[in-house]
Design a protein around this motif. Structure first.
Motif, short mmCIF file in Angstrom:
data_model
loop_
_atom_site.label_atom_id
_atom_site.label_comp_id
_atom_site.label_asym_id
_atom_site.label_seq_id
_atom_site.Cartn_x
_atom_site.Cartn_y
_atom_site.Cartn_z
N GLN A 415 41.27 -13.13 -3.35
CA GLN A 415 41.59 -14.31 -4.14
C GLN A 415 42.18 -15.40 -3.24
OE1 GLN A 415 43.07 -14.43 -8.43
NE2 GLN A 415 44.83 -13.85 -7.23
N ILE A 416 41.74 -16.61 -3.48
CA ILE A 416 42.25 -17.71 -2.66
C ILE A 416 43.54 -18.23 -3.28
CG2 ILE A 416 41.75 -20.01 -1.78
CD1 ILE A 416 38.74 -19.17 -2.10
N PHE A 421 44.02 -25.25 0.84
CA PHE A 421 42.59 -25.07 0.67
C PHE A 421 42.15 -25.45 -0.75
CE2 PHE A 421 38.84 -22.46 -0.32
CZ PHE A 421 38.00 -22.87 0.71
N ILE A 422 42.90 -24.95 -1.73
CA ILE A 422 42.57 -25.25 -3.13
C ILE A 422 42.66 -26.76 -3.36
CG2 ILE A 422 43.30 -24.92 -5.53
CD1 ILE A 422 44.13 -22.09 -4.82
N ASP A 423 43.68 -27.34 -2.79
CA ASP A 423 43.88 -28.78 -2.89
C ASP A 423 42.66 -29.55 -2.37
OD1 ASP A 423 46.49 -30.43 -3.46
OD2 ASP A 423 45.39 -31.49 -1.87
N LYS A 424 42.16 -29.10 -1.24
CA LYS A 424 41.00 -29.75 -0.61
C LYS A 424 39.77 -29.67 -1.51
CE LYS A 424 38.23 -28.88 3.13
NZ LYS A 424 37.85 -27.59 3.63
N ILE A 425 39.54 -28.46 -2.04
CA ILE A 425 38.38 -28.25 -2.93
C ILE A 425 38.51 -29.16 -4.16
CG2 ILE A 425 37.16 -26.60 -4.40
CD1 ILE A 425 36.78 -25.70 -1.66
N ILE A 426 39.73 -29.24 -4.71
CA ILE A 426 39.92 -30.04 -5.92
C ILE A 426 39.62 -31.51 -5.63
CG2 ILE A 426 41.64 -30.85 -7.60
CD1 ILE A 426 42.84 -28.10 -7.63
N ILE A 455 35.44 -26.09 -9.97
CA ILE A 455 36.27 -25.63 -8.85
C ILE A 455 36.08 -24.13 -8.62
CG2 ILE A 455 38.65 -25.38 -8.02
CD1 ILE A 455 39.19 -27.90 -9.96
N MET A 456 36.05 -23.36 -9.71
CA MET A 456 35.87 -21.92 -9.60
C MET A 456 34.50 -21.62 -8.99
SD MET A 456 38.74 -20.72 -10.49
CE MET A 456 38.47 -18.95 -10.49
N LYS A 457 33.51 -22.40 -9.40
CA LYS A 457 32.17 -22.21 -8.89
C LYS A 457 32.14 -22.46 -7.37
CE LYS A 457 27.57 -23.71 -10.15
NZ LYS A 457 26.87 -24.78 -10.89
N ALA A 458 32.83 -23.53 -6.98
CA ALA A 458 32.85 -23.89 -5.56
C ALA A 458 33.54 -22.82 -4.73
CB ALA A 458 33.54 -25.23 -5.38
N THR A 459 34.46 -22.05 -5.36
CA THR A 459 35.15 -20.99 -4.59
C THR A 459 34.57 -19.62 -4.92
OG1 THR A 459 36.83 -20.74 -6.31
CG2 THR A 459 37.32 -22.29 -4.53
N VAL A 468 44.77 -23.12 -9.62
CA VAL A 468 43.79 -24.20 -9.83
C VAL A 468 44.22 -25.09 -10.98
CG1 VAL A 468 41.43 -24.68 -10.61
CG2 VAL A 468 41.85 -22.95 -8.84
N ASN A 469 44.59 -24.47 -12.08
CA ASN A 469 45.00 -25.24 -13.26
C ASN A 469 46.19 -26.13 -12.97
OD1 ASN A 469 43.62 -24.90 -15.96
ND2 ASN A 469 43.58 -22.81 -15.17
N GLU A 470 47.16 -25.54 -12.28
CA GLU A 470 48.39 -26.26 -12.03
C GLU A 470 48.16 -27.47 -11.11
OE1 GLU A 470 51.62 -23.47 -11.20
OE2 GLU A 470 52.52 -25.13 -10.06
N ILE A 471 47.49 -27.20 -10.00
CA ILE A 471 47.26 -28.28 -9.02
C ILE A 471 46.40 -29.39 -9.63
CG2 ILE A 471 46.27 -28.85 -6.76
CD1 ILE A 471 46.97 -25.99 -5.88
N LEU A 472 45.38 -28.96 -10.37
CA LEU A 472 44.48 -29.94 -10.98
C LEU A 472 45.24 -30.86 -11.96
CD1 LEU A 472 41.59 -31.00 -11.39
CD2 LEU A 472 41.29 -29.26 -13.15
#
Ligand code: ADP
Ligand code: MG
Ligand code: ZN
Length: 485
Positions: A415-416, A421-426, A455-459, A468-472
């Motif tokens: 799990q990422i 990294f998550i920030d970048k994808i978002i 986002i989930m698809k991209a990861t 993901v939810n929080e950062i988004l």
């Protein structure tokens, strides 16, 4: 069923015991050997033979008696039951009559809707099985004596059962107990459990028993239920139209879903029972009883209650998990690895049993080791993988039998949780979906789900969904306030 009447049912169940050798000789009980290969002069009933009682048969019978709260008789007698039938070369069957090994017990039947009832057991006795007649090869009838002398116990209930469904519950409980004890494989289709059902009807509130009939030849619990339903209706019809039920033996015909007469009481046998002069009385003293009691496993009801108490499981879960000893063992092996008792139960009840039922396999043959289910749950609980990825790993384990950690590594499924990294994808996703972002900002909350999906698809499903939810949300809020400001 006509509401005026009540059904009264008593069951006689034969259970084939899982001993290695027969009840009165050293011949093998192994199923499937060539016809007439598991035989000797004793089980073929040659003149002058002397039977010797198999100790294990006594031990298994006593164990069963204890499991269903019977009195174990200190002294019991083997008796000859005389009749002529070609599958019984001696011309008599060695059984027990006046003094059976166990008496006066009971078991509790119950379902998950709070129903429970005590069914008394009149007696349990030991006896030998007869051989098998084969009618469907050529024109002759052939005899296979391999089954002659295979040990059985007969468990006779009091007429305490009042509906076909109760009969079903009773048989289910009996099967559960004999298989927990390991004294019988409980397979009704293969004849290791056989049931004769005695049934009568009476007006509700009446204390007197009506005339009974006996239904034979049912090789599944469902057939017993169906045959009894049929027979009860038949008897009610007879009484309602002014007739009388005739005491007789009936055969269930599963192909026609109906019952056909076999013999009436007039032809019933007088078996001329008498104590077998070749066999001494069976003495089970306190010392032997105590010895046998040591091999008593935890029985299903007790195990179920322990599961509810110690693992905080709902009664429904505990019932299913303890339905067989192997499944309960599987569960207990899973929770040796993880303390997440409810998750372990969910994985077994949903994912494991789905495969077991679909593939019609035994839990013993289920390809994933319980330890690996435990490890999988730990990987979710410590945040290494998401629940969604866990399902993927489960499928992989089914096919590969590999350990979950190995699969996680090889397929790079960790799990990422790296914020940057998550920030970048978002950021990328938000850039590529400007119009959706606009919609969200104008108040369309639903668009959030779409963005999370992207986002989930991209990861590849590996991003930690909470993060993901929080950062988004934070990001969108920042964009919102800056555009407003
Ligand atoms: P039989 O002598 O015909 O074998 P038993 O008295 O030995 O009859 O009982 C055999 C089984 O039939 C037992 O399980 C018993 O509970 C049941 N039974 C006896 N009488 C009745 C009845 N009138 N209705 C239903 N079941 C009965
Ligand atoms: Mg009887
Ligand atoms: Zn033999």
């Amino acid at each position: 069923m006509n509401e005026k009447y009540e059904a009264v049912i008593g069951l006689e169940v034969h259970a084939q015991l899982l001993t290695d050798t027969k009840i009165f000789c050293g011949c093998s009980t192994k199923f499937g050997n060539p016809p007439n290969s598991n035989v000797c002069p004793v089980c073929l009933g040659h003149p002058g033979i002397l039977p010797v009682l198999n100790k294990r048969v006594v031990e298994f019978s006593v164990l069963m008696g204890m499991a269903v709260n019977c009195t174990i008789n200190k002294k019991s007698i083997m008796a000859r039951k005389n009749y002529f039938y070609p599958d019984l070369p001696k011309g008599y069957q060695i059984s027990q009559f006046e003094k059976p090994i166990c008496q006066n017990g009971y078991l509790i039947i119950d379902d998950n809707n709070g129903f429970s009832k005590k069914i008394r057991i009149r007696r349990i006795h030991m006896e030998e099985d007869a051989g098998k007649l084969v009618h469907d090869i050529g024109y002759e009838t052939l005899i296979d004596a391999n089954r002659c002398g295979v040990p059985l116990i007969e468990i006779v209930s009091e007429p305490d059962i009042n509906s076909p469904h109760e009969a079903y519950l009773y048989l289910t409980k009996l099967k559960q107990i004999v298989t927990y004890l390991g004294i019988c494989d409980g397979n009704m289709e293969e004849g290791s459990l056989r049931c004769d059902a005695n049934v009568s009807i009476r007006l509700k509130g009446d204390n007197k028993l009506g005339t009974k009939t006996e239904v034979k030849n049912m090789n599944s619990f469902r057939f017993v239920e169906k045959a009894l339903e049929y027979e009860i209706e038949r008897q009610i019809d007879i009484i309602e139209t002014g007739g009388k039920v005739v005491q007789q033996t009936l055969l269930w015909n599963p192909d026609l879903n109906k019952i056909t007469p076999m013999r009436t009481k007039e032809e019933a046998h007088d078996y001329r029972y008498f104590p077998d002069p070749d066999l001494v009385p069976v003495i089970v003293d306190e010392k032997w009883k105590a010895e046998i009691a040591k091999s008593m496993p935890e029985l299903p009801d007790k195990r179920k209650n322990r599961f509810i108490r110690d693992f905080n499981l709902p009664s429904y879960d505990a019932e299913i998990l303890t339905s067989s000893r192997e499944l309960a063992d599987y569960y207990e092996n899973v929770i040796k690895i993880t303390n997440n008792y409810k998750a372990a139960s969910n994985w077994i009840m949903v994912d494991v049993l789905k495969i077991v039922n679909e593939e019609k396999i035994d839990i013993k043959d289920f390809p994933i080791l319980p330890q690996n289910i435990g490890k999988l749950i730990n990987l979710i609980d410590n945040g290494t993988i998401s629940g969604k990825i866990a399902k993927e790993i489960f499928t992989d384990m089914l096919n590969s039998g590999n350990e979950p950690e190995k699969i996680v590594k090889e397929k790079n499924l960790i799990q990422i949780t790296d914020t940057d990294f998550i920030d970048k994808i978002i950021n990328e996703i938000l850039n590529n979906n400007k119009s959706q972002v606009e919609e969200y900002l104008s108040g369309k909350e639903k668009v959030l789900g779409f963005l999370v999906g992207q986002i989930m698809k991209a990861t590849k499903g590996k991003a930690n969904p909470q993060m993901v939810n929080e950062i988004l949300r934070n990001k969108l809020n920042t964009i919102k306030s800056s555009s407003e400001g």
